[in-house]
Scaffold this motif. Structure first.
Motif, mmCIF file in Angstrom:
data_model
loop_
_atom_site.group_PDB
_atom_site.id
_atom_site.type_symbol
_atom_site.label_atom_id
_atom_site.label_comp_id
_atom_site.label_asym_id
_atom_site.label_seq_id
_atom_site.Cartn_x
_atom_site.Cartn_y
_atom_site.Cartn_z
ATOM 1 N N SER A 129 3.056 -5.298 -5.993
ATOM 2 C CA SER A 129 4.432 -5.539 -5.559
ATOM 3 C C SER A 129 4.915 -4.386 -4.689
ATOM 4 C CB SER A 129 5.331 -5.747 -6.785
ATOM 5 O OG SER A 129 5.230 -4.642 -7.673
ATOM 6 N N ASP A 130 6.192 -4.027 -4.814
ATOM 7 C CA ASP A 130 6.778 -2.967 -4.001
ATOM 8 C C ASP A 130 6.048 -1.646 -4.239
ATOM 9 O OD1 ASP A 130 8.349 -1.230 -2.567
ATOM 10 O OD2 ASP A 130 10.017 -1.252 -3.999
ATOM 11 N N PRO A 131 5.384 -1.105 -3.243
ATOM 12 C CA PRO A 131 4.594 0.117 -3.475
ATOM 13 C C PRO A 131 5.444 1.326 -3.862
ATOM 14 C CG PRO A 131 4.643 -0.433 -1.139
ATOM 15 C CD PRO A 131 5.233 -1.593 -1.856
ATOM 16 N N LEU A 132 6.643 1.438 -3.285
ATOM 17 C CA LEU A 132 7.461 2.608 -3.591
ATOM 18 C C LEU A 132 7.917 2.627 -5.046
ATOM 19 C CD1 LEU A 132 9.598 2.917 -0.331
ATOM 20 C CD2 LEU A 132 7.613 4.268 -1.035
ATOM 21 N N ALA A 133 7.929 1.478 -5.701
ATOM 22 C CA ALA A 133 8.296 1.435 -7.115
ATOM 23 C C ALA A 133 7.250 2.144 -7.982
ATOM 24 C CB ALA A 133 8.464 -0.014 -7.565
ATOM 25 N N TYR A 134 6.044 2.259 -7.460
ATOM 26 C CA TYR A 134 4.975 2.926 -8.212
ATOM 27 C C TYR A 134 4.933 4.432 -7.959
ATOM 28 C CZ TYR A 134 2.913 -1.604 -9.418
ATOM 29 O OH TYR A 134 2.695 -2.864 -9.927
ATOM 30 N N ALA A 135 5.682 4.914 -6.977
ATOM 31 C CA ALA A 135 5.595 6.315 -6.586
ATOM 32 C C ALA A 135 5.880 7.278 -7.738
ATOM 33 C CB ALA A 135 6.523 6.582 -5.407
ATOM 34 N N PRO A 136 6.955 7.097 -8.532
ATOM 35 C CA PRO A 136 7.202 8.050 -9.623
ATOM 36 C C PRO A 136 6.052 8.131 -10.621
ATOM 37 C CG PRO A 136 9.158 6.722 -9.197
ATOM 38 C CD PRO A 136 8.052 6.107 -8.414
ATOM 39 N N ALA A 137 5.476 6.980 -10.974
ATOM 40 C CA ALA A 137 4.375 6.986 -11.936
ATOM 41 C C ALA A 137 3.150 7.690 -11.364
ATOM 42 C CB ALA A 137 4.021 5.554 -12.340
ATOM 43 N N VAL A 138 2.858 7.455 -10.098
ATOM 44 C CA VAL A 138 1.707 8.105 -9.469
ATOM 45 C C VAL A 138 1.927 9.613 -9.393
ATOM 46 C CG1 VAL A 138 0.370 8.308 -7.345
ATOM 47 C CG2 VAL A 138 1.070 6.051 -8.156
ATOM 48 N N LEU A 141 0.850 -1.195 0.000
ATOM 49 C CA LEU A 141 0.000 0.000 0.000
ATOM 50 C C LEU A 141 0.882 1.240 0.000
ATOM 51 C CD1 LEU A 141 -2.981 0.852 0.079
ATOM 52 C CD2 LEU A 141 -2.802 0.973 2.563
ATOM 53 N N LEU A 142 0.804 2.010 -1.065
ATOM 54 C CA LEU A 142 1.548 3.261 -1.207
ATOM 55 C C LEU A 142 0.700 4.410 -0.677
ATOM 56 C CD1 LEU A 142 3.964 4.901 -2.463
ATOM 57 C CD2 LEU A 142 2.564 5.040 -4.551
ATOM 58 N N THR A 143 1.321 5.309 0.086
ATOM 59 C CA THR A 143 0.606 6.478 0.599
ATOM 60 C C THR A 143 1.392 7.741 0.276
ATOM 61 O OG1 THR A 143 1.653 6.597 2.788
ATOM 62 C CG2 THR A 143 -0.192 5.057 2.534
ATOM 63 N N MET A 144 0.674 8.822 0.128
ATOM 64 C CA MET A 144 1.297 10.135 -0.064
ATOM 65 C C MET A 144 0.266 11.204 0.216
ATOM 66 S SD MET A 144 1.564 10.281 -4.247
ATOM 67 C CE MET A 144 2.409 8.706 -4.314
ATOM 68 N N GLN A 145 0.740 12.387 0.567
ATOM 69 C CA GLN A 145 -0.151 13.520 0.785
ATOM 70 C C GLN A 145 -0.163 14.405 -0.442
ATOM 71 O OE1 GLN A 145 0.495 15.773 4.340
ATOM 72 N NE2 GLN A 145 -0.217 14.143 5.696
ATOM 73 N N VAL A 146 -1.360 14.803 -0.829
ATOM 74 C CA VAL A 146 -1.549 15.726 -1.946
ATOM 75 C C VAL A 146 -2.274 16.952 -1.392
ATOM 76 C CG1 VAL A 146 -2.457 15.976 -4.300
ATOM 77 C CG2 VAL A 146 -1.757 13.718 -3.475
ATOM 78 N N PRO A 147 -1.543 17.840 -0.695
ATOM 79 C CA PRO A 147 -2.191 19.005 -0.073
ATOM 80 C C PRO A 147 -2.808 19.911 -1.130
ATOM 81 C CG PRO A 147 0.201 19.219 -0.037
ATOM 82 C CD PRO A 147 -0.093 17.834 -0.520
ATOM 83 N N LEU A 148 -4.087 20.169 -0.982
ATOM 84 C CA LEU A 148 -4.815 20.894 -2.012
ATOM 85 C C LEU A 148 -4.353 22.343 -2.124
ATOM 86 C CD1 LEU A 148 -8.432 19.575 -1.382
ATOM 87 C CD2 LEU A 148 -6.794 18.825 -3.106
#
Length: 265
Positions: A215-224, A37-44
């Motif tokens: 798989s590894d969630p951090l591997a998806y971070a750049p694409a997201v 599970l990948l998480t990140m903040q997207v402050p509006l």
């Protein structure tokens, strides 16, 4: 030599107790799946101060993220597990008289349609909130087991009406879920509720993006992050972490203390 041995024993016993505490914490049920599970903040940005402008922004990002190979779910939420002890609201349950000692204050969580599905919470009764609970639909709410045990013992919560503002329509309980360990290991379970972003109050922004992957969630971070920028080039992204990393950070001080005790021992 006696003093050195005594000091060593004390340090190693302390380290052993800390290790046992960490092991016990690892055995505590989270009641959601933190793996992959990948998480990140997207402050509006200020441009999204008008709540009407938020749904198209959320929808565009979620659609782009879900199109990525290996993504199994994506959603925005007002708060994620282990990351907030607040966001509470007062409430009343229609048909239930107020009892002495009542503390009618609940954790209030808002998410886009697949928020609970992406977290993979454990459903106890009824259903989860989803896309059918839009802005024009009857107001629906999901509650946790602590709320049911504390305020509706021995009763089914399904169909009960919960009100947060006397001037607004009540929410109908459509589901009950197990208590998500939302406030970390140190705090006891608290009554909690979940509503969709479309039906929630406008002053609650949903800035936490989570993505369920294979798989590894951090591997998806750049694409997201690229997808977020494609929707709005000015939109910042911060605190990019896996959920397992978020949980590990909450016990990081204990791990550090254990390492120091072992090293000095």
């Amino acid at each position: 030599i006696v003093l050195q041995v005594a000091g060593t024993v004390v340090l190693l016993v302390g380290a052993g107790l800390m290790l046992r505490t960490l092991a016990n914490l690892g055995a505590v049920p989270l009641n959601f799946n933190p793996n992959n599970l990948l998480t990140m903040q997207v402050p509006l940005m200020p441009k999204y101060a008008d709540p009407i402008k938020r749904p198209p922004f959320y929808d565009a990002i979620i659609a782009g993220v879900r199109a990525l190979p290996g993504v199994r779910g994506a959603a925005f939420g007002s708060a994620l597990p282990f990351q907030s002890i607040g966001f509470t609201r007062g409430f009343t349950i229609e048909g239930r008289p107020r009892q002495p000692g009542d503390d009618l204050d609940v954790l209030f969580r808002i998410g886009t349609a697949d928020y609970l599905q992406t977290l993979r919470v454990t459903l106890v009764e009824g259903r989860l909130i989803d896309a059918r609970d839009g802005a024009d639909a009857p107001r629906a709410i999901v509650v946790n087991e602590t709320l049911v045990r504390r305020y509706l013992p021995g009763q089914s919560a399904l169909g009960r009406h919960i009100r947060f503002d006397p001037n607004e329509p009540a929410f109908t309980v459509v589901g009950v879920v197990e208590d998500v360990l939302g406030r970390g290991y140190q705090m006891e379970a608290k009554p909690g509720v979940y509503v969709t972003q479309a039906q929630g109050p406008r002053f609650f922004p949903t800035v936490n993006l989570m993505v369920r992957v294979d798989s590894d969630p951090l591997a998806y971070a750049p694409a997201v992050q690229r997808i977020v920028r494609s929707v709005d080039p000015d939109q910042p992204v911060r605190l990019v972490r896996s959920m397992t990393e978020v949980i590990a950070l909450t016990v990081g001080d204990r791990r550090q203390q254990t390492t120091l005790l072992v090293a000095f021992g």
